[in-house]
Design a protein around this motif. Sequence first.
Motif, PDB file in Angstrom:
ATOM      1  N   GLY A  12      10.501  -8.775 -15.157  1.00 18.03           N
ATOM      2  CA  GLY A  12       9.347  -9.693 -15.160  1.00 18.03           C
ATOM      3  C   GLY A  12       9.121 -10.310 -13.790  1.00 18.03           C
ATOM      4  O   GLY A  12      10.064 -10.466 -13.002  1.00 18.03           O
ATOM      5  N   GLY A  13       7.876 -10.672 -13.532  1.00 20.55           N
ATOM      6  CA  GLY A  13       7.481 -11.176 -12.217  1.00 20.55           C
ATOM      7  C   GLY A  13       8.299 -12.362 -11.734  1.00 20.55           C
ATOM      8  O   GLY A  13       8.683 -12.445 -10.572  1.00 20.55           O
ATOM      9  N   SER A  14       8.602 -13.306 -12.650  1.00 24.96           N
ATOM     10  CA  SER A  14       9.312 -14.512 -12.199  1.00 24.96           C
ATOM     11  C   SER A  14      10.708 -14.169 -11.715  1.00 24.96           C
ATOM     12  O   SER A  14      11.184 -14.741 -10.723  1.00 24.96           O
ATOM     13  N   PHE A 271       1.778   6.755  -3.501  1.00 21.14           N
ATOM     14  CA  PHE A 271       0.776   7.822  -3.638  1.00 21.14           C
ATOM     15  C   PHE A 271      -0.371   7.432  -4.584  1.00 21.14           C
ATOM     16  O   PHE A 271      -1.137   8.276  -5.018  1.00 21.14           O
ATOM     17  N   SER A 272      -0.467   6.138  -4.909  1.00 22.04           N
ATOM     18  CA  SER A 272      -1.532   5.712  -5.834  1.00 22.04           C
ATOM     19  C   SER A 272      -2.818   5.385  -5.078  1.00 22.04           C
ATOM     20  O   SER A 272      -2.774   4.915  -3.941  1.00 22.04           O
ATOM     21  N   ASP A 273      -3.944   5.624  -5.741  1.00 26.40           N
ATOM     22  CA  ASP A 273      -5.244   5.281  -5.144  1.00 26.40           C
ATOM     23  C   ASP A 273      -5.776   3.960  -5.684  1.00 26.40           C
ATOM     24  O   ASP A 273      -6.381   3.177  -4.954  1.00 26.40           O
ATOM     25  N   LEU A 274      -5.576   3.749  -6.988  1.00 30.73           N
ATOM     26  CA  LEU A 274      -6.196   2.600  -7.640  1.00 30.73           C
ATOM     27  C   LEU A 274      -5.202   1.981  -8.622  1.00 30.73           C
ATOM     28  O   LEU A 274      -4.488   2.706  -9.327  1.00 30.73           O
ATOM     29  N   PHE A 275      -5.167   0.642  -8.666  1.00 31.73           N
ATOM     30  CA  PHE A 275      -4.278  -0.064  -9.587  1.00 31.73           C
ATOM     31  C   PHE A 275      -5.129  -0.792 -10.626  1.00 31.73           C
ATOM     32  O   PHE A 275      -6.128  -1.430 -10.266  1.00 31.73           O
ATOM     33  N   LEU A 276      -4.736  -0.708 -11.897  1.00 35.78           N
ATOM     34  CA  LEU A 276      -5.512  -1.372 -12.955  1.00 35.78           C
ATOM     35  C   LEU A 276      -4.749  -2.568 -13.515  1.00 35.78           C
ATOM     36  O   LEU A 276      -3.579  -2.436 -13.898  1.00 35.78           O
ATOM     37  N   GLY A 285      -0.478 -12.317 -10.604  1.00 35.80           N
ATOM     38  CA  GLY A 285      -0.647 -10.860 -10.568  1.00 35.80           C
ATOM     39  C   GLY A 285       0.177 -10.246  -9.450  1.00 35.80           C
ATOM     40  O   GLY A 285      -0.348  -9.549  -8.573  1.00 35.80           O
ATOM     41  N   LEU A 286       1.486 -10.501  -9.509  1.00 38.68           N
ATOM     42  CA  LEU A 286       2.380  -9.966  -8.467  1.00 38.68           C
ATOM     43  C   LEU A 286       2.285  -8.435  -8.385  1.00 38.68           C
ATOM     44  O   LEU A 286       2.348  -7.856  -7.299  1.00 38.68           O
ATOM     45  N   ALA A 287       2.108  -7.802  -9.538  1.00 40.64           N
ATOM     46  CA  ALA A 287       2.036  -6.337  -9.559  1.00 40.64           C
ATOM     47  C   ALA A 287       0.842  -5.862  -8.727  1.00 40.64           C
ATOM     48  O   ALA A 287       0.927  -4.865  -7.996  1.00 40.64           O
ATOM     49  N   ALA A 288      -0.271  -6.604  -8.807  1.00 36.84           N
ATOM     50  CA  ALA A 288      -1.452  -6.241  -8.012  1.00 36.84           C
ATOM     51  C   ALA A 288      -1.151  -6.427  -6.525  1.00 36.84           C
ATOM     52  O   ALA A 288      -1.539  -5.590  -5.690  1.00 36.84           O
ATOM     53  N   LEU A 289      -0.445  -7.494  -6.190  1.00 37.13           N
ATOM     54  CA  LEU A 289      -0.110  -7.726  -4.777  1.00 37.13           C
ATOM     55  C   LEU A 289       0.798  -6.612  -4.242  1.00 37.13           C
ATOM     56  O   LEU A 289       0.615  -6.138  -3.114  1.00 37.13           O
ATOM     57  N   GLU A 290       1.752  -6.182  -5.069  1.00 40.05           N
ATOM     58  CA  GLU A 290       2.643  -5.095  -4.639  1.00 40.05           C
ATOM     59  C   GLU A 290       1.820  -3.825  -4.390  1.00 40.05           C
ATOM     60  O   GLU A 290       2.067  -3.092  -3.440  1.00 40.05           O
ATOM     61  N   ALA A 291       0.840  -3.602  -5.272  1.00 35.64           N
ATOM     62  CA  ALA A 291      -0.027  -2.432  -5.093  1.00 35.64           C
ATOM     63  C   ALA A 291      -0.814  -2.557  -3.788  1.00 35.64           C
ATOM     64  O   ALA A 291      -0.874  -1.617  -2.984  1.00 35.64           O
ATOM     65  N   MET A 292      -1.377  -3.722  -3.564  1.00 37.03           N
ATOM     66  CA  MET A 292      -2.200  -3.926  -2.350  1.00 37.03           C
ATOM     67  C   MET A 292      -1.360  -3.738  -1.083  1.00 37.03           C
ATOM     68  O   MET A 292      -1.834  -3.167  -0.096  1.00 37.03           O
ATOM     69  N   ALA A 293      -0.114  -4.215  -1.130  1.00 39.76           N
ATOM     70  CA  ALA A 293       0.764  -4.044   0.039  1.00 39.76           C
ATOM     71  C   ALA A 293       0.996  -2.567   0.327  1.00 39.76           C
ATOM     72  O   ALA A 293       1.261  -2.165   1.465  1.00 39.76           O
ATOM     73  N   SER A 294       0.864  -1.745  -0.728  1.00 42.39           N
ATOM     74  CA  SER A 294       1.025  -0.290  -0.569  1.00 42.39           C
ATOM     75  C   SER A 294      -0.303   0.406  -0.309  1.00 42.39           C
ATOM     76  O   SER A 294      -0.418   1.619  -0.502  1.00 42.39           O
ATOM     77  N   ARG A 295      -1.314  -0.345   0.064  1.00 43.66           N
ATOM     78  CA  ARG A 295      -2.653   0.198   0.330  1.00 43.66           C
ATOM     79  C   ARG A 295      -3.279   0.790  -0.945  1.00 43.66           C
ATOM     80  O   ARG A 295      -3.871   1.866  -0.909  1.00 43.66           O
ATOM     81  N   VAL A 296      -3.173   0.083  -2.035  1.00 44.52           N
ATOM     82  CA  VAL A 296      -3.802   0.550  -3.273  1.00 44.52           C
ATOM     83  C   VAL A 296      -4.892  -0.455  -3.653  1.00 44.52           C
ATOM     84  O   VAL A 296      -4.631  -1.658  -3.733  1.00 44.52           O
TER      85      VAL A 296
END
Length: 378
Positions: A12-14, A271-276, A285-296
């Motif tokens: 979990g994020g926390s 290797f992801s293009d888009l995160f949902l 939304g830590l998961a979204a931030l992790e995706a963005m840091a990976s250029r997603v």
Amino acid sequence: MKIGIVCYPTFGGSGVVATELGLELSKRGHEIHFITYNQPVRLELLSNNVHYHEVNVPEYPLFHYQPYELALSSKLVDMVKLHGIELVHVHYAIPHAYAAYMAKKMLKEEGIHLPIVTTLHGTDITLVGSHPFYKPAVTFSINKSDAVTAVSKSLKDDTIRLFDIKNEIHVVPNFIDLDKYNHSYTDCQRVIMANDDEKIITHISNLRPVKRVQDVISVFYGIQKKIPAKLMFIGEGPEKEKVEKRCRELGILDKVIFFGRSNEIDKILCFSDLFLLPSQTESFGLAALEAMASRVAVISSNTGGIPEVNVNGVSGFLSDVGDIEDMVKNALYILSDDERLNTFKNNARNEALKFDLHAIVPQYEKIYQDTLARYLVL
Ligand code: GMT
């Protein structure tokens, strides 16, 4: 400083934030003591500066519910005395802030002062904490903490709206170790997962109802009707079976890869293009931030603290909760043009830079120092 960290040791994020914070604080010279019921999942290396103390809750047949708070507060008392811990930072109010307050009271009897910093993460406020069964205890433990932080402005506002809070709440956003996500595209094993012409869509969560994972499937279904695509579906949780069933019914099982829990999130995001992230509520939304840091790029709902992370029209798009049509439309807009996709991907990385751990962790250090200083004055 000698700092105790109490958190959930899970994916979990926390728990992730607490663990990454402890590790970074240890690099900055502090002595960190994780006190929890399992070794936190992202805590791989223990060292001179990083310790882990397990909270054991012995099974006893008389107890219908095993008293974890009791065991945690006793363990806190013992560890504070044994290691000279100066301050405890609890992540997720329930039951950690409550147990820490009990420990503080017990220690006070022995002339030891233990300041408590409580970080509110989301569902401890928006879902579970505000339930009438818990609300009085959560209000009490927030008000009794020596310092309180929330991971977004939205969560701070929710806390003030839902509880009778007397304490100041500092907003300290979640953060990211950008170096961990500094891979070049050639490092990624994209070819194992998808054909060259397929776009890769990813979702990561604990698959609880609040994540609206059926919306993830609906949005992906809409995307793959127009553009060749694969869905990387990462996580375990109560909604998983329903998701698999739905994918079978829609005839897209061959396009969805289920990873379960994974410690290799960075490799998949690479290797992801888009995160949902179509969540019902989401404090940050830590998961979204992790995706963005990976250029997603991110397609998300506009709930809670997500707009503080995913910037509409820049790093991705925001839609009302449940507005599948809008999410599909936005996803297709990003994915249908490679140049545009690349721009969104670069923007996502740039937005993530605002949450660099080197900028955020000192904010926690300052809160610890101020809190300890107040104790010295007393
Ligand atoms: O709900 C989760 O995903 C887990 C939960 C937790 O506390 O473990 O996450 C919350 O805290 C994260 C870290 O601060 C935030 O990034 C998530 O947005 C938040 N989840 C919700 O608000 C639903």
